[in-house]
Design an enzyme around this catalytic site. Structure first.
Site, PDB file in Angstrom:
ATOM      1  N   CYS A   1      -1.274   6.913   9.509  1.00 50.40           N
ATOM      2  CA  CYS A   1       0.009   6.185  10.159  1.00 50.40           C
ATOM      3  C   CYS A   1      -0.648   5.031  11.062  1.00 50.40           C
ATOM      4  O   CYS A   1      -1.409   5.130  11.758  1.00 50.40           O
ATOM      5  CB  CYS A   1       0.842   7.112  11.262  1.00 50.40           C
ATOM      6  SG  CYS A   1       0.955   8.728  10.682  1.00 50.40           S
TER       7      CYS A   1
ATOM      8  N   GLU B   1       0.943  -1.102   0.147  1.00 46.51           N
ATOM      9  CA  GLU B   1      -0.018  -0.129   0.110  1.00 46.51           C
ATOM     10  C   GLU B   1       0.908   1.248   0.055  1.00 46.51           C
ATOM     11  O   GLU B   1       2.021   1.322   0.654  1.00 46.51           O
ATOM     12  CB  GLU B   1      -0.974  -0.119   1.381  1.00 46.51           C
ATOM     13  CG  GLU B   1      -1.751  -1.166   1.111  1.00 46.51           C
ATOM     14  CD  GLU B   1      -2.933  -1.025   2.550  1.00 46.51           C
ATOM     15  OE1 GLU B   1      -3.900  -1.509   2.533  1.00 46.51           O
ATOM     16  OE2 GLU B   1      -2.206  -0.816   3.599  1.00 46.51           O
TER      17      GLU B   1
HETATM   18  N1  SAH Z   1       8.721   1.694  10.590  1.00 47.03           N
HETATM   19  C1  SAH Z   1       9.090   2.841  10.387  1.00 47.03           C
HETATM   20  C2  SAH Z   1       8.133   3.830   9.284  1.00 47.03           C
HETATM   21  C3  SAH Z   1       6.978   3.248   9.296  1.00 47.03           C
HETATM   22  S1  SAH Z   1       5.881   3.732  10.556  1.00 47.03           S
HETATM   23  C4  SAH Z   1       9.039   3.520  11.678  1.00 47.03           C
HETATM   24  O1  SAH Z   1       8.178   2.846  12.641  1.00 47.03           O
HETATM   25  O2  SAH Z   1       9.325   4.739  11.971  1.00 47.03           O
HETATM   26  C5  SAH Z   1       5.395   5.714  10.259  1.00 47.03           C
HETATM   27  C6  SAH Z   1       5.086   6.089  11.726  1.00 47.03           C
HETATM   28  O3  SAH Z   1       3.661   5.780  11.975  1.00 47.03           O
HETATM   29  C7  SAH Z   1       5.852   5.852  12.869  1.00 47.03           C
HETATM   30  O4  SAH Z   1       6.329   6.891  13.613  1.00 47.03           O
HETATM   31  C8  SAH Z   1       5.026   4.959  13.582  1.00 47.03           C
HETATM   32  O5  SAH Z   1       5.321   4.743  14.850  1.00 47.03           O
HETATM   33  C9  SAH Z   1       3.821   5.382  13.483  1.00 47.03           C
HETATM   34  N2  SAH Z   1       2.788   4.824  13.718  1.00 47.03           N
HETATM   35  C10 SAH Z   1       2.450   3.452  13.677  1.00 47.03           C
HETATM   36  N3  SAH Z   1       1.258   3.129  14.238  1.00 47.03           N
HETATM   37  C11 SAH Z   1       0.355   4.211  14.494  1.00 47.03           C
HETATM   38  C12 SAH Z   1      -0.862   4.327  14.965  1.00 47.03           C
HETATM   39  N4  SAH Z   1      -1.552   3.381  15.156  1.00 47.03           N
HETATM   40  N5  SAH Z   1      -1.268   5.792  15.032  1.00 47.03           N
HETATM   41  C13 SAH Z   1      -0.431   6.710  14.716  1.00 47.03           C
HETATM   42  N6  SAH Z   1       0.938   6.483  14.370  1.00 47.03           N
HETATM   43  C14 SAH Z   1       1.290   5.299  14.073  1.00 47.03           C
END
Ligand code: SAH
Ligand code: SF4
Length: 359
Positions: free
Chosen positions: A329, A86
């Site tokens: 996110c 995605e």
């Molecule tokens: N794996 C990498 C990049 C992808 S996630 C990382 O973790 O940085 C991108 C962002 O979305 C990260 O900061 C992650 O913590 C955040 N994220 C993950 N799950 C989320 C959620 N349920 N709500 C809000 N942000 C979230």
């Protein structure tokens, strides 16, 4: 997108002069063509020869979903081996950002994130990452718009697929190709300290974001299991190295989970770690992703930001779009293409693959 080396090898094998390779590469990246037949500068016979040998697309777009409010759009693709990928297009003001996935699934398994729910299926190649961007650029073109920014914040941990992620950044940045400025590219890591060090030493000046989510090892061990391998001291020493080498802003992301990581203990620890020049903290309200966590209310989030700002931390709230189409996110989940279709049924049935948080 085609691996430029494979392209020039194929053309050389066909006895073609070297300029042909650049011609085709430019047509694929700048020209956004999806078919060799559209490369009208090539002789017809050569177009056919190339089509018999190379596939210009590594991902097949299956479905696009647009949010009714806002302009977020999520595209679901299938890889050549039938796996779901995605990408999300996020227009905001003058910026149009593509959020790219770097892996199918994720091995890190953060407690609040849907992407890690089913573990890692496989790494994506650089071409598969670039194809997500090229597809979005094609979608924008009829409206005369362009992709202005790319963030590696979709599914997957980019620094656990370091080489291909960097190759994708370089392909996007290539002045002979897509020509996106390095400063318009951001990579987000859950804290792979050796990856941060390597990234600091790259000649490519792309931005870095570090997903922090907790400022004590005790809590971060539970929320981001990778912390057991790279605890906060190791993580922050890599971050200090990055800032010293680059002399540019380092962004920390912090998904706020009501009652979990927004208390005074975390605030004190955050202040101790982050009150430094060039460190900036972005607070993100938790998006519903099937776990038992609770999204903080707007006034609570603002109060947390105010506390941190008053204590001397550079800190802002980040708006997160696309929640209603499962594109915000943490909501990009590893589900099969069939499940995705099922989710779209008008009876309003929810996602089938939910999970409990591991923390
Ligand atoms: N794996 C990498 C990049 C992808 S996630 C990382 O973790 O940085 C991108 C962002 O979305 C990260 O900061 C992650 O913590 C955040 N994220 C993950 N799950 C989320 C959620 N349920 N709500 C809000 N942000 C979230
Ligand atoms: Fe993986 Fe990032 Fe999700 Fe953690 S937040 S599970 S590292 S995609």
């Amino acid at each position: 997108m085609i691996d430029p080396q494979a392209l020039s090898d194929t053309l050389a094998g066909l006895g073609q002069p070297t300029f042909r390779s650049r011609q085709v590469y430019e047509a694929l990246t700048r020209g956004l063509v999806t078919d060799f037949d559209q490369v009208t500068s090539l002789p017809r016979g050569l177009r056919r020869e190339l089509a018999a040998r190379l596939r210009p697309l590594t991902l097949e777009p299956r479905e696009t979903r647009a949010a009714s409010r806002g302009a977020a759009r999520k595209t679901l693709f299938a890889t050549g081996d039938g796996l779901p990928v995605e990408a999300v297009l996020l227009p905001a003001g003058r910026r149009t950002t593509v959020c790219v996935s770097s892996q199918v699934g994720c091995a890190v398994g953060c407690a609040f994130c849907a992407s890690g729910a089913a573990g890692l299926r496989r790494d994506l190649t650089a071409e598969e990452m670039v194809d997500q961007v090229l597809h979005c650029a094609r979608e924008l073109r009829p409206a005369g718009k362009q992709v202005t920014n790319v963030v590696f914040m979709g599914m997957g941990e980019p620094f656990l697929n370091y080489d291909e992620t960097l190759r994708a950044c370089r392909l996007l940045n290539d002045p002979h190709g897509f020509a996106l400025a390095a400063r318009a590219i951001s990579v987000s890591t859950a804290g792979v300290a050796p990856g941060i060090r390597r990234f600091a030493a790259e000649s490519l000046q792309a931005n870095l974001a570090v997903s922090l989510h907790a400022a004590t090892d005790e809590l971060r061990d539970r929320l981001v299991p990778l912390n057991r391998r790279y605890p906060l001291d190791a993580l922050f020493s890599a971050c200090a190295e990055y800032v010293a080498a680059r002399r540019r802003k380092l962004l920390f992301e912090y998904v706020v989970l009501a009652g979990v990581n927004d208390g005074d203990g975390q605030v004190r620890a955050l202040v101790r770690r982050l009150r430094r020049p060039l460190y900036h903290l972005n607070l993100i309200a938790y998006n519903e992703a099937g776990g038992e966590f609770v999204r903080p209310r707007a006034p609570e989030l603002a109060a947390l930001r105010d506390k941190l700002v008053q204590a001397g931390v550079s800190c802002t709230l980040r708006r997160s779009a696309g929640g209603e189409i499962g594109a915000a996110c943490g909501q990009l989940a590893l589900r099969s293409l069939d499940e995705e279709r099922e989710e779209r049924q008008p009876d309003g049935r929810r996602l089938s693959s939910r999970r409990r948080p591991r923390a």
